[in-house]
Scaffold this active site. Structure first.
Site, PDB file in Angstrom:
ATOM      1  N   SER A 179      59.065  -6.830   9.745  1.00 29.53           N
ATOM      2  CA  SER A 179      58.296  -6.498  10.939  1.00 29.53           C
ATOM      3  C   SER A 179      58.642  -7.450  12.084  1.00 29.53           C
ATOM      4  O   SER A 179      59.815  -7.554  12.452  1.00 29.53           O
ATOM      5  CB  SER A 179      56.801  -6.521  10.603  1.00 29.53           C
ATOM      6  N   ASP A 238      56.182   4.651   7.626  1.00 25.11           N
ATOM      7  CA  ASP A 238      55.621   3.399   8.139  1.00 25.11           C
ATOM      8  C   ASP A 238      54.387   3.700   8.977  1.00 25.11           C
ATOM      9  O   ASP A 238      54.429   4.481   9.928  1.00 25.11           O
ATOM     10  CB  ASP A 238      56.677   2.682   8.981  1.00 25.11           C
ATOM     11  N   HIS A 265      54.975   0.244   5.580  1.00 27.63           N
ATOM     12  CA  HIS A 265      55.360  -0.908   6.394  1.00 27.63           C
ATOM     13  C   HIS A 265      55.719  -2.135   5.557  1.00 27.63           C
ATOM     14  O   HIS A 265      56.716  -2.800   5.825  1.00 27.63           O
ATOM     15  CB  HIS A 265      54.247  -1.257   7.378  1.00 27.63           C
TER      16      HIS A 265
END
Length: 257
Positions: free
Chosen positions: A94, A193, A223
């Site tokens: 991320s 995601d 995610h």
């Protein structure tokens, strides 16, 4: 305003002179990338997972930090690992993936593995943070992780809006730097995601200046890829990527000899 699991500390797995700095995401902690770190360390590589400033404590401390603090901590980890290793890679989840790409222009790393890096966020309310921050300090975090994650890993249950504004600023800054990245890059993105729009990976792929780049899309991937059902596939792809670059380096040495 936090959810606590086990104590939060940086992680370090000693190994040989090939090193990987592995960076966690926004409001997260090293635990969310620990399975990937252990898989990389099992190959004999040295793995360092820093704890970014403002993370692993409380949201009030996170509110006092900004993207420059997070990037500086990751860069410090790279500099430290280069003292122990001859070849260093960057990897991250991320925001950590975006930090890895950003630092690849400034640090002499061999390659980058970026998981679910954000360019576009799924929650469009996030883009109101520059305005909402003046009337409220924190926003509750929407919970999409499973219960096992919440019980075993540290994460915040609120987001400081000042820190979110800084994250948005970093995304704008980092996306402008993508054409300057020249090292090989592996992008991994789940198509389910819930936090980052999967179109982010396509954008990054096409904007990168790297000649050697690959985008791996994982059907059903959410995610937190290093903790999800595809974690083994993620680890195998990362290992194969590093092995291929290590083999190229060894072949180059052999030819010079």
């Amino acid at each position: 305003m936090q959810i606590t699991g086990r104590p939060v500390t940086p992680l370090f797995f000693p190994g040989n002179r090939t090193g990987i700095v592995l960076i966690h995401g926004f409001t997260g902690s090293p635990g969310e990338v620990e399975p990937l770190g252990r898989a990389l360390a099992a190959q004999g590589w040295t793995v360092q997972v820093p704890l970014l400033p403002g993370h692993g404590t409380d949201v009030e401390e996170l509110a006092r930090t900004c993207w420059r603090d997070w990037v500086a901590a990751a860069e410090k980890a790279v500099v430290e690992l280069r003292q122990k290793c001859d070849r260093v890679y960057l990897a991250g989840l991320s925001m950590g993936g975006l930090i890895s790409l950003y630092l690849a222009h400034y640090q002499p790393v061999v390659g980058v593995i970026s998981l679910a890096a954000p360019i576009y966020l799924k929650n469009k309310k996030a883009y109101l943070a520059p305005y909402l921050r003046w009337v409220r300090r924190y926003a509750p975090k929407e919970r999409q992780e499973d219960g096992h994650y919440l019980l075993t890993h540290f994460n915040y249950d609120h987001i400081p809006l000042a820190a979110l504004v800084s994250l948005l600023e970093f995304i704008r800054t980092a996306r402008k730097q993508l054409p300057l990245v020249q090292v090989p890059v592996l992008l991994i993105q789940g198509d389910a995601d819930e936090t980052v729009d999967p179109a982010s990976a396509e954008y990054i792929f096409h904007q990168l200046g790297s000649r050697e780049k690959k985008l791996l899309s994982l059907p059903g991937g959410r995610h937190l890829l290093p903790l999800g059902p595809q974690r083994q596939q993620v680890a195998e792809a990362a290992i194969a990527f590093i092995n291929s670059l290590e083999e190229q380096s060894n072949e180059g040495v052999s030819r010079r000899i």
